[in-house]
Design a protein around this motif. Structure first.
Motif, PDB file in Angstrom:
ATOM      1  N   ALA A  92      28.478  45.319   0.565  1.00  0.00           N
ATOM      2  CA  ALA A  92      27.907  44.291   1.429  1.00  0.00           C
ATOM      3  C   ALA A  92      26.410  44.522   1.583  1.00  0.00           C
ATOM      4  CB  ALA A  92      28.582  44.298   2.797  1.00  0.00           C
ATOM      5  N   VAL A  93      25.692  43.460   1.898  1.00  0.00           N
ATOM      6  CA  VAL A  93      24.255  43.556   2.136  1.00  0.00           C
ATOM      7  C   VAL A  93      23.967  43.120   3.564  1.00  0.00           C
ATOM      8  CG1 VAL A  93      23.490  43.354  -0.243  1.00  0.00           C
ATOM      9  CG2 VAL A  93      23.955  41.283   1.071  1.00  0.00           C
ATOM     10  N   GLU A 118      34.178  39.867  -7.598  1.00  0.00           N
ATOM     11  CA  GLU A 118      33.757  38.725  -8.410  1.00  0.00           C
ATOM     12  C   GLU A 118      32.234  38.600  -8.489  1.00  0.00           C
ATOM     13  OE1 GLU A 118      35.483  36.454 -10.234  1.00  0.00           O
ATOM     14  OE2 GLU A 118      37.225  37.747  -9.920  1.00  0.00           O
ATOM     15  N   GLY A 119      31.539  39.491  -7.817  1.00  0.00           N
ATOM     16  CA  GLY A 119      30.079  39.447  -7.841  1.00  0.00           C
ATOM     17  C   GLY A 119      29.473  38.515  -6.817  1.00  0.00           C
ATOM     18  N   GLU A 120      30.273  38.028  -5.873  1.00  0.00           N
ATOM     19  CA  GLU A 120      29.741  37.188  -4.815  1.00  0.00           C
ATOM     20  C   GLU A 120      29.006  38.034  -3.776  1.00  0.00           C
ATOM     21  OE1 GLU A 120      32.767  34.650  -3.229  1.00  0.00           O
ATOM     22  OE2 GLU A 120      33.465  33.998  -5.211  1.00  0.00           O
ATOM     23  N   TRP A 121      28.268  37.361  -2.917  1.00  0.00           N
ATOM     24  CA  TRP A 121      27.524  38.064  -1.878  1.00  0.00           C
ATOM     25  C   TRP A 121      28.322  38.089  -0.587  1.00  0.00           C
ATOM     26  CZ3 TRP A 121      21.669  38.500  -1.137  1.00  0.00           C
ATOM     27  CH2 TRP A 121      21.073  38.938  -2.322  1.00  0.00           C
ATOM     28  N   VAL A 122      28.502  39.283  -0.052  1.00  0.00           N
ATOM     29  CA  VAL A 122      29.087  39.464   1.266  1.00  0.00           C
ATOM     30  C   VAL A 122      27.965  39.954   2.170  1.00  0.00           C
ATOM     31  CG1 VAL A 122      30.737  40.766   2.656  1.00  0.00           C
ATOM     32  CG2 VAL A 122      31.413  39.881   0.407  1.00  0.00           C
ATOM     33  N   VAL A 123      27.627  39.150   3.164  1.00  0.00           N
ATOM     34  CA  VAL A 123      26.452  39.390   4.008  1.00  0.00           C
ATOM     35  C   VAL A 123      26.907  39.816   5.391  1.00  0.00           C
ATOM     36  CG1 VAL A 123      24.410  38.350   5.055  1.00  0.00           C
ATOM     37  CG2 VAL A 123      25.070  37.735   2.710  1.00  0.00           C
ATOM     38  N   ASP A 124      26.510  41.015   5.777  1.00  0.00           N
ATOM     39  CA  ASP A 124      26.807  41.565   7.096  1.00  0.00           C
ATOM     40  C   ASP A 124      25.665  41.196   8.028  1.00  0.00           C
ATOM     41  OD1 ASP A 124      27.236  43.261   9.329  1.00  0.00           O
ATOM     42  OD2 ASP A 124      28.278  44.730   8.085  1.00  0.00           O
TER      43      ASP A 124
END
Length: 477
Positions: free
Chosen positions: A286-287, A265-271
């Motif tokens: 992921a970023v 969906e273009g959301e941010w997944v932050v590791d």
């Protein structure tokens, strides 16, 4: 006898203070997560009777309004600040009784903002400490360019006058206890101040605002102003409206399917894991923003404001700490969260992505066709420290919107110490680029034999300023 306790907010480079006597106390510039302040007051067995703001903050969400509500304390805010809630307006010279023989006196110190106010703590009529907010910092002053560009020069001149007013009115032994200046981008210079505070006497001989004439000071201050984190745009208005109470309840748990869906969906997944673990294996897309680094500053600077964020952490404690840090800059509720190892965040059949980490010596051995060197330091760092000849320069906070400017080939990305290079490498990796993260201090570039350039075009230059900023709390890292 009086006491002053410091409440550190190291991720943002700020400090708050609890000061009082045997029964009651005042809190200066509290952070959003007021539970830490309440715990400090409980340890001292004091009642908080006053909460004061030196200014409407541009770099974090205040906990002042909520702390005053919870404790029943008077909420003191500079009279010139335009706010949408009830408070006790404070003007120059106003005084508040804190405890027996303890009085807090307001001192108008415009410069960081037009309404900025410092507070002098007096014991039996003698000044013992000055809570200087964003006016007189340790060795420098708060930056004057966060309000409105047309006001910047005038505010810079006001900063000089305010610093001199404090120095002229207060005894040498008066403690100087600023809110900003410990890595905060609200400071006009990154002076590396750590540990304790300072005194008026020490600042008289070491503060740039007190040892330079006004014209020299203003010219140098304006020339040295650096980039402003993008999220600052939202902090002042939020604080003026009145922040809502913070909610630190754990976010909803995301499984591998939901993580994949949110990425789609273009959301941010932050590791949140450290950069070594992320490079070794992570969820594609992921970023990486290390929980131990300046998480709030750089994530809030780079993420599109309001974009849903899912947090991936090694442990529930790491997740909770990150959530607390982000709430301080208005990222209140993660969309979801997950803890554990990368294998648990991948759907059946998926493999983790990875990329190389390297040193400048390894870069020196690899320079050639198809190698792109990307420098993600700020403009001021590159100008002061020099750069690898032929490198592409895009500051990390601009990279998300300028990915298309990175030339084709394998991208070797570096900063001053490794933290921001890891962020940039993760952004490039998420975009499908082949990337190598240089996890090394910039001094090593010269030692490795790489050709360096400086602003005047010299082919080799000694690189000396902040080159090995390996400390994750250092804004040059």
């Amino acid at each position: 006898m009086f006491f002053i306790d410091t409440v550190e907010v190291p991720g943002l480079g700020n400090r708050s203070y609890l000061a009082g006597g045997g029964r009651t106390a005042v809190v200066v510039d509290p952070p959003r997560d007021i539970d830490r302040v309440l715990e400090a007051a409980a340890r001292r067995s004091v009642r908080i009777t006053h909460v004061v703001e030196t200014h409407v903050h541009n770099d974090y969400v205040t906990g002042g309004l909520e702390l005053a509500r919870v404790t029943g304390a008077a909420y003191l805010v500079p009279a010139g600040a335009r706010v949408a809630y009830e408070r006790t307006p404070v003007a120059d010279g106003d005084r508040a009784d804190v405890d027996a023989d303890l009085v807090l006196r307001a001192v108008a110190t415009p410069g960081h903002t037009p309404h900025h106010t410092a507070y002098v703590l007096e014991e039996a009529g003698t000044p013992v400490a000055a809570f200087t907010g964003g006016s007189l910092l340790i060795g420098t002053v708060g930056r004057p360019d966060l309000v409105e560009p047309r006001l910047t020069e005038g505010l810079a001149r006001a900063q000089h006058a305010s610093a001199h007013r404090l120095a002229d009115e207060l005894p040498d032994q008066t403690a100087v206890l600023p809110t900003h200046g410990f890595g905060s981008f609200c400071s006009s210079a990154q002076n590396g101040a750590v540990g304790g505070g300072s005194t008026i006497g020490a600042e008289r001989i070491g503060n740039e605002a007190l040892v330079k004439d006004v014209d020299t000071f203003v010219a140098e201050l304006l020339a040295g102003l650096d980039d402003i984190p993008a999220y600052y745009t939202h902090m002042g208005p939020l604080n003026a409206r009145g922040p809502q109470p913070v909610d630190l309840a754990p976010p909803a748990v995301a499984d591998a399917e939901e993580i994949a869906a949110r990425l789609a969906e273009g959301e941010w997944v932050v590791d949140l894991r450290n950069r070594v673990a992320f490079a070794a294996g992570h969820v594609a897309g992921a970023v990486n923003f290390e929980a131990e680094g300046q998480l709030a500053t750089y994530l809030a600077w780079l993420v599109p404001w309001g974009k849903p964020i899912t947090l991936l952490a090694e442990s529930p404690q790491q997740l909770a700490d990150a959530q607390r840090e982000l709430a301080r800059v208005g990222i209140d509720r993660p969309a979801a969260g997950a803890t554990g190892a990368v294998e648990g965040w991948l759907r059946d059949g998926e493999q983790p992505r990875s990329f190389r980490r390297a040193t400048f010596a390894e870069l020196a051995d690899s320079v050639g066709d198809g190698v792109v060197v990307l420098d993600v330091r700020r403009d001021s760092e590159r100008a002061a420290q020099g750069w690898v000849t032929g490198s592409v320069h895009i500051p990390v906070h601009q990279l998300r919107s300028r990915l298309g400017e990175v030339p084709g080939g394998t991208v070797w990305v570096h900063c001053a110490g490794g933290m921001r290079a890891a962020i940039a490498a993760s952004l490039l990796d998420a975009a499908g680029r082949e990337v190598v993260a240089i996890d090394d201090g910039f001094l090593a570039a010269q030692a490795a034999g790489l050709a360096l350039s400086e602003a005047n075009g010299a082919s080799e230059v000694n690189v000396v300023s902040g080159a090995n900023a390996a400390d994750a709390g250092d804004p040059t890292a």
